[in-house]
Design a protein around this motif. Structure first.
Motif, PDB file in Angstrom:
ATOM      1  N   ASN A 196       4.947-102.348  21.120  1.00  0.00           N
ATOM      2  CA  ASN A 196       4.250-102.275  19.829  1.00  0.00           C
ATOM      3  C   ASN A 196       2.942-103.049  19.918  1.00  0.00           C
ATOM      4  O   ASN A 196       2.580-103.558  20.990  1.00  0.00           O
ATOM      5  N   GLU A 197       2.252-103.169  18.777  1.00  0.00           N
ATOM      6  CA  GLU A 197       0.918-103.774  18.801  1.00  0.00           C
ATOM      7  C   GLU A 197       0.950-105.225  19.300  1.00  0.00           C
ATOM      8  O   GLU A 197      -0.034-105.723  19.816  1.00  0.00           O
ATOM      9  N   GLY A 198       2.105-105.880  19.170  1.00  0.00           N
ATOM     10  CA  GLY A 198       2.204-107.270  19.598  1.00  0.00           C
ATOM     11  C   GLY A 198       2.456-107.430  21.089  1.00  0.00           C
ATOM     12  O   GLY A 198       2.234-108.511  21.639  1.00  0.00           O
ATOM     13  N   SER A 199       2.937-106.387  21.739  1.00  0.00           N
ATOM     14  CA  SER A 199       3.307-106.551  23.146  1.00  0.00           C
ATOM     15  C   SER A 199       2.389-105.787  24.095  1.00  0.00           C
ATOM     16  O   SER A 199       2.658-105.695  25.285  1.00  0.00           O
ATOM     17  N   VAL A 200       1.315-105.241  23.537  1.00  0.00           N
ATOM     18  CA  VAL A 200       0.372-104.537  24.409  1.00  0.00           C
ATOM     19  C   VAL A 200      -0.869-105.400  24.621  1.00  0.00           C
ATOM     20  O   VAL A 200      -1.292-106.137  23.730  1.00  0.00           O
ATOM     21  N   GLU A 201      -1.399-105.340  25.819  1.00  0.00           N
ATOM     22  CA  GLU A 201      -2.565-106.147  26.166  1.00  0.00           C
ATOM     23  C   GLU A 201      -3.584-105.240  26.836  1.00  0.00           C
ATOM     24  O   GLU A 201      -3.239-104.514  27.772  1.00  0.00           O
ATOM     25  N   ILE A 202      -4.791-105.303  26.338  1.00  0.00           N
ATOM     26  CA  ILE A 202      -5.839-104.491  26.946  1.00  0.00           C
ATOM     27  C   ILE A 202      -6.936-105.420  27.419  1.00  0.00           C
ATOM     28  O   ILE A 202      -7.449-106.228  26.647  1.00  0.00           O
ATOM     29  N   THR A 203      -7.266-105.340  28.669  1.00  0.00           N
ATOM     30  CA  THR A 203      -8.325-106.201  29.192  1.00  0.00           C
ATOM     31  C   THR A 203      -9.399-105.349  29.842  1.00  0.00           C
ATOM     32  O   THR A 203      -9.116-104.309  30.433  1.00  0.00           O
ATOM     33  N   LEU A 204     -10.616-105.827  29.685  1.00  0.00           N
ATOM     34  CA  LEU A 204     -11.748-105.140  30.295  1.00  0.00           C
ATOM     35  C   LEU A 204     -12.528-106.174  31.081  1.00  0.00           C
ATOM     36  O   LEU A 204     -13.083-107.113  30.520  1.00  0.00           O
ATOM     37  N   GLU A 205     -12.507-106.036  32.390  1.00  0.00           N
ATOM     38  CA  GLU A 205     -13.204-106.978  33.233  1.00  0.00           C
ATOM     39  C   GLU A 205     -14.179-106.193  34.080  1.00  0.00           C
ATOM     40  O   GLU A 205     -13.767-105.298  34.831  1.00  0.00           O
ATOM     41  N   LYS A 206     -15.438-106.489  33.893  1.00  0.00           N
ATOM     42  CA  LYS A 206     -16.503-105.659  34.482  1.00  0.00           C
ATOM     43  C   LYS A 206     -16.261-104.228  34.033  1.00  0.00           C
ATOM     44  O   LYS A 206     -16.239-103.973  32.829  1.00  0.00           O
ATOM     45  N   ASN A 207     -16.000-103.310  34.938  1.00  0.00           N
ATOM     46  CA  ASN A 207     -15.744-101.956  34.455  1.00  0.00           C
ATOM     47  C   ASN A 207     -14.293-101.526  34.686  1.00  0.00           C
ATOM     48  O   ASN A 207     -13.978-100.351  34.735  1.00  0.00           O
ATOM     49  N   ILE A 208     -13.412-102.514  34.869  1.00  0.00           N
ATOM     50  CA  ILE A 208     -11.998-102.219  35.105  1.00  0.00           C
ATOM     51  C   ILE A 208     -11.219-102.421  33.803  1.00  0.00           C
ATOM     52  O   ILE A 208     -11.115-103.526  33.284  1.00  0.00           O
ATOM     53  N   LEU A 209     -10.670-101.321  33.306  1.00  0.00           N
ATOM     54  CA  LEU A 209      -9.874-101.370  32.091  1.00  0.00           C
ATOM     55  C   LEU A 209      -8.397-101.399  32.482  1.00  0.00           C
ATOM     56  O   LEU A 209      -7.931-100.543  33.237  1.00  0.00           O
ATOM     57  N   THR A 210      -7.686-102.418  32.010  1.00  0.00           N
ATOM     58  CA  THR A 210      -6.265-102.513  32.327  1.00  0.00           C
ATOM     59  C   THR A 210      -5.460-102.453  31.040  1.00  0.00           C
ATOM     60  O   THR A 210      -5.750-103.172  30.090  1.00  0.00           O
ATOM     61  N   ILE A 211      -4.471-101.578  31.015  1.00  0.00           N
ATOM     62  CA  ILE A 211      -3.560-101.574  29.876  1.00  0.00           C
ATOM     63  C   ILE A 211      -2.212-102.087  30.373  1.00  0.00           C
ATOM     64  O   ILE A 211      -1.739-101.726  31.446  1.00  0.00           O
TER      65      ILE A 211
END
Lengths: 133, 141
Positions: free
Chosen positions: A50-65
């Protein structure tokens, strides 16, 4: 269109030499990526998140879900058949420069993550006129 | 080379036999009936069946119970590309599914509970009263 449904979850590829320190499994969620003139929409199936357990990171041009899934505990029950495994989700994408990083929007509903990645204004209008000689 | 041709022929034959064996034993049937995968937990009084069906709206899900069998029917539509849209990746499933799960006991249909959380369906299926073990009192004469 009647597509074949993937029965088994796909485990995330681990980079060579990198090992997970936790015993939990890691799955690569299936995604749809749609592009239109406004930007990209990324939709990922991540049941148990759910919205509390998802993490989205953007480092330079690398998007990690990344999505963490709580293990299921049913005390006084015994598991008699398991057709799917439980684990966290992770997947990485390379973004092009034309995404407006400050306007990325993420929502989670019924275990589905929806990421809206708008194109930056300059990318939208960047049209190179070709002159005839 | 003749020898390697023969080997390849043998491998082809083997693959064909293997394929036939799988088809006949039902292993190759990646049919709708197998989707979605479920996990089944059992206690002395009931059973918990869980399945991952993210993005399905509860209105599109139909759960029926008959005897020992619980049947899940549902569907999910994923967006089609509209004008000006392009799919770069299309990996998520869409369409209808039917799955029947047979439990080792008769289900008390009136007391079945269904919960849908974070794209995961949890079904609690109690054992029918007449299937629960009964304690027999011994009368001393």
């Amino acid at each position: 269109m009647e597509a074949v449904k993937e029965i088994q979850k796909k485990e995330a590829d681990s980079k060579e030499g990198i090992e997970r320190t936790r015993a939990k499994k890691l799955y690569a969620p299936p995604v749809d990526i749609i592009e239109d003139e406004k930007g990209l929409t990324l939709i990922a199936d991540m049941p148990g998140v759910n919205e509390g357990s998802v993490e989205i990171t953007l480092e330079k041009n690398i998007l990690t879900i990344y999505g963490a899934v709580e293990p299921e505990v049913h005390d006084s029950y015994r598991l008699v058949s398991a057709e799917y495994g439980l684990g966290d989700y992770q997947r990485t994408f390379t973004l092009s420069d034309e995404i407006d990083r400050d306007k990325i929007l993420a929502t989670v509903k019924n275990g589905v993550l929806r990421l809206v990645l708008p194109k930056s204004e300059s990318a939208k209008t960047r049209k190179i006129p070709v002159k005839a000689e | 080379m003749l020898w390697s041709n023969n080997v390849n022929w043998l491998i082809d034959q083997w693959d064909e036999l293997e394929r036939m064996r799988r088809v006949m034993s039902g292993l190759d049937r990646r049919s709708e009936a197998e989707f979605p995968p479920v996990n089944t937990w059992i206690s002395s009084d009931d059973s918990v069946v869980t399945t991952e069906i993210p993005g399905v709206v509860p209105e599109d899900l139909d759960i029926t119970v008959t005897g020992r069998t619980v049947t899940l029917r549902g569907s999910r539509r994923v967006d089609d590309a509209e004008a000006g849209q392009r799919f770069h990746r299309r990996e998520r499933w869409s369409g209808d599914f039917t799955k029947a799960i047979e439990l080792p006991f008769k289900i008390e249909a009136d007391k079945v509970k269904a919960q849908f959380k974070k794209g995961v369906l949890y079904l609690t299926l109690p054992k029918a009263e007449d299937e629960k073990p009964k304690k027999i009192e011994i009368k001393s004469s």
